[in-house]
Design an enzyme around this catalytic site. Structure first.
Site, mmCIF file in Angstrom:
data_model
loop_
_atom_site.group_PDB
_atom_site.id
_atom_site.type_symbol
_atom_site.label_atom_id
_atom_site.label_comp_id
_atom_site.label_asym_id
_atom_site.label_seq_id
_atom_site.Cartn_x
_atom_site.Cartn_y
_atom_site.Cartn_z
ATOM 1 N N LYS A 184 -15.055 36.213 31.135
ATOM 2 C CA LYS A 184 -15.507 37.553 31.514
ATOM 3 C C LYS A 184 -15.321 37.779 33.014
ATOM 4 O O LYS A 184 -14.974 38.890 33.452
ATOM 5 C CB LYS A 184 -16.977 37.733 31.137
ATOM 6 N N GLU B 53 -9.859 43.773 36.130
ATOM 7 C CA GLU B 53 -10.346 45.154 36.170
ATOM 8 C C GLU B 53 -10.357 45.686 37.602
ATOM 9 O O GLU B 53 -9.969 46.836 37.854
ATOM 10 C CB GLU B 53 -11.755 45.175 35.567
#
Length: 316
Positions: A164, A171
């Site tokens: 993550k 991102e």
């Protein structure tokens, strides 16, 4: 399955609802009695059938550590704790060792989906022992998006949050690229309709994505992002990604530059950071800063608020 869920904020509250819609029995605890199903952690644990499964959705760091400390004496050997917050993977190892000493299993879950997860599902990246992970599989199936993908048992303890973390680093870089392109289009005298250029990219181009859809949503609400201050926070994962890259001698120039751009945003009102702030608000409901009108006798100030939820549903 029966699940105890600790932390019913923006993510946890929606996860409780999606789990229940998926047929799971969920008891939620939150410090806010208005949204909590029980009055205390002790009551939560007492109402769960053994062996118990408890999922923690609170901020990383001290808050998560406090919950782990408070839970440990309440649970029994054979119980399992899952941490679905954005904890650093090194903390997972510490928590797993702490709980293992009491015979309690530990699973780390990287959760992505933001404010859209209730409708679209959550991407789940999981770390831990196979037997402990299997206990939580009914919850994973209820939370993940429909279809084959959106869930992975990434490896041993820490792997879920490490995955993550890398996701969030990517991102950062993607948002920075959209923001830089948007600023350049805004500055070009020949381009009259920047928002429509972004909209034209949504179909048929190689850079179409859910983030692009959210950028279009943001521009529809505020065409030149004039209601936003060009400042964007970093929640930790970008820094950790760069630190891990240094530890593994892996070059990450794009992600590192995107992280540094956030630092730069704290010094000036950066146009690019307006887009980053808009995207973070769109997908995660993160707070944004807005310029405030100057008051009498004051050079002006700023206001921290949440923008309304996006009007148009995104993909992904």
């Amino acid at each position: 399955m029966q699940l105890g869920l600790i932390g019913l904020g923006k993510m946890g509250g929606n996860m409780r609802e999606r789990l229940r819609e998926g047929g799971q029995t969920v008891l939620g605890y939150d410090r806010d009695p208005e949204i909590s199903d029980v009055a205390s952690l002790a009551e939560l644990v007492g109402k769960l059938d053994a062996p118990r499964t408890v999922w923690v959705m609170v901020p990383a760091g001290a808050a998560t550590q406090s919950v782990i400390d408070d839970l440990s004496p309440l649970l029994s050997p054979g119980d399992v704790v899952a941490d679905g917050g954005n904890s650093r993977w090194t903390e997972d190892i510490k928590h797993a060792e702490q709980l293992s000493a009491a015979g309690i299993g530990f699973v780390d879950v990287g959760v992505s989906g933001g404010v859209w997860g209730l409708k679209n599902g959550y991407a789940l990246m999981v770390g831990g022992d196979e037997n402990h992970v299997a206990r939580l599989r009914p919850a994973f199936d209820a939370l993940k998006p429909e279809g084959r993908y959106g869930y992975v048992h990434a490896g041993k303890v820490g792997a879920g949050h490490f995955a993550k973390m890398v996701h969030n680093g990517i991102e950062y870089a993607m948002m920075q690229a959209y923001a830089e392109g948007w600023e350049l289009l805004e500055k070009a005298d020949s381009v009259a309709h920047v928002s429509e250029v972004f909209r034209s990219w949504q179909e048929g181009t190689v850079i179409r994505s859910w983030l692009l859809d959210l950028a279009v949503n943001a521009l529809d609400e505020d065409e030149h992002l004039e209601r936003l201050r060009g400042r964007a926070a970093d929640s930790g994962e970008g820094r950790w990604t760069v630190e891990a890259a240094i530890d593994h001698a892996v070059p990450l120039p794009a992600i590192t530059a995107a992280l540094y751009a956030r630092f730069a945003s704290r010094q000036d009102d950066s146009p690019q950071m307006k887009m980053i702030a808009a995207l973070r608000n769109q997908f995660g409901g993160h707070a944004v800063e807005t310029p405030a009108a100057p008051s009498t006798g004051s050079p002006g100030g700023e206001d921290l608020r949440l923008l309304p939820r996006p009007r148009t549903e995104g993909r992904g």
